[in-house]
Scaffold this motif. Structure first.
Motif: not given
Length: 464
Positions: A160-163, A168-176, A193-198
């Motif tokens: 999820c890209a929030v922004g 410049g978005s914040k990246r939230v990843v849900f692993s399932g 590639y990148r993740c801010d909140d996992l």
């Protein structure tokens, strides 16, 4: 900018349901799974399993179609949710089959009610390709992407890209549920590639699986040892994912034993052995697996080119009707003919496997082989725990003595193990500042937390 909350998979491994709420107040759910085993007992009688406010939920995103990730969708819709349900294209193809079966088994046999639900589901269900950013309807400042998770066909982890923009978005990843590398049929997951909140699962956060080659040898050795008892080998397995992986591995064992083994007796044993899949739902899923060969990994496609049929081979018999099912149970109970039976449910909490267990658990010629996780409070966990000491289990309120052999192949799992979960994080170019650990027993979550905190000393690691 956003808030993450949880409505399941925080006190165990079932009921996955996570909420991402934006500053606007609009929210999406990631999965809406059913509670199982002891966790299901926490829901008061007569109460809906949707015990949270959904007025701000505008969309549902589904990682894959196992029942502990999708089983509450009918209740969510009954509670008034009418927004889009996003899933990968393969999951969108399989989801109606899963929910139709779940309704028939656990809710109602009324065809008109089930058909009405399926029509509503069809209107709300949106299939999305892997690796493609999309904006959920009605949202601003949110984009979502499915990435291959390697757990079952169509399974994904969710970025999820929030922004306002991707840059410049914040990246939230849900692993399932993340798959184990080198699992049969499906490619291994690749880290974002990148993740801010996992938000990461932890089913096997406290242990490591053995290698693919070693576990296939253990499966073969266990089955051959069981067959020397001249009885039936029962393998409880979920209709989607585990059943197809087992067929794939068994076909390879038969191929090697028949064409490559110097032991003629061993080859003859496997060549004449009946492999029975007793699940109409599993048969439908297997047909879908065959039709979606484009999602298979390179190894599986190579076998096809060689003229082999990993999910449809000579010794395989599929039981469709209830009458055939009853006849098969009686025949195996009376004759003790060596056979392998694969049937749902994987945790022995329902499905046709229940009838095999009732009939064959008291028979010393029988062996039960567990190849998947058994949640606390399920009959599978009780058989696994008490069977080796000659105990008993209650099935449909009936006390059944366990004289059968009971084996557990813990390495045979479609879930990533501790090493795989840590590697999933390690291989991110920009690693998360916050990690939330869900979907695991307390021991698994605590052990995984310890290792992640050591790996990411400057990050915040949370067990919700």
């Amino acid at each position: 900018m956003y808030n993450i909350s949880h409505h399941g998979a925080v006190n165990g491994v079932t009921g996955s349901c996570h909420r991402l709420t934006l500053d606007s107040g609009d929210a999406i759910l990631i999965d809406c799974g059913m509670f199982q085993g002891a966790e299901a007992d926490l829901i008061p009688d007569g109460h809906s399993p949707i015990d949270f406010d959904i007025s701000d939920v505008k969309a549902l995103v589904v990682t894959h179609c196992h029942i502990d990730h999708v089983g509450r969708i009918p209740y969510l819709m009954a509670a008034g949710f009418s927004g889009p349900i996003y899933a990968t294209e393969a999951t969108a193809q399989l989801l109606p089959l899963v929910l139709e079966d779940a309704l028939k088994v656990g809710v109602t046999r009324d065809e008109s009610l089930i058909n009405n639900f399926l029509r509503l589901l069809d209107k709300q269900l949106v299939g999305v390709p892997f690796k493609q950013w999309f904006t959920p309807d009605g949202f601003e400042g949110l984009q979502v992407k499915f990435q291959r998770a390697g757990h079952i066909l169509g399974s994904a982890y969710v970025e999820c890209a929030v922004g306002k923009t991707l840059r410049g978005s914040k990246r939230v990843v849900f692993s399932g549920d993340l798959g184990a590398p080198y699992s049969p049929l499906l490619p291994a997951p690749k880290s974002p590639y990148r993740c801010d909140d996992l938000v990461i699962e932890s089913t096997y956060g406290d242990r490591c699986h053995e290698g693919r080659k070693a576990r296939r040898k253990r499966l073969q050795a266990t089955i051959e040892r069981c067959l020397r008892n001249r009885g039936t080998v029962l393998i409880p397995a979920f209709s989607i994912g585990r059943t197809q992986e087992l067929l794939y591995e068994i076909e390879e064992i038969i191929h090697r034993a028949t064409y490559k083994s110097t032991d003629d007796e061993q080859g003859a044993l496997w060549e004449s052995l009946d492999i029975i899949v007793d699940s109409p739902l599993a048969a439908k899923f297997t047909a879908h697996y065959r039709s979606l060969k484009k999602l298979w990994d390179a190894e599986a496609r190579k076998r096809l080119r060689a003229g082999r049929h990993p999910l449809s081979f000579e010794q395989l018999t599929t039981i469709e009707s209830h009458r055939e099912h009853v006849q098969t149970v009686e025949y195996l109970a009376n004759t003790g003919k060596p056979a392998i039976v694969i049937a749902a449910s994987g945790m022995c909490a329902g499905g046709r496997m229940m009838n095999y267990l009732k009939a064959l658990l008291p028979d010393v010629r029988t062996d039960v082989v567990f190849v998947g996780y058994q949640a606390a409070g399920t009959p599978g966990r009780d058989i696994q725990k008490y069977g080796p000491r000659g105990g008993y289990v209650y099935l449909d309120n009936e006390k059944i003595d366990i004289r059968a052999g009971v084996y557990t192949l813990s390495g045979y799992s479609a879930h990533a193990d501790q090493k795989d979960l840590l590697n999933f994080i390690r291989r991110m170019r920009h690693q998360p500042k916050t990690v939330r650990i869900v979907h695991g027993d307390d021991e698994a979550k605590n052990e995984l937390k310890r290792h992640i905190q050591s790996q990411l000393p400057d990050s915040k690691v949370i067990i919700p």
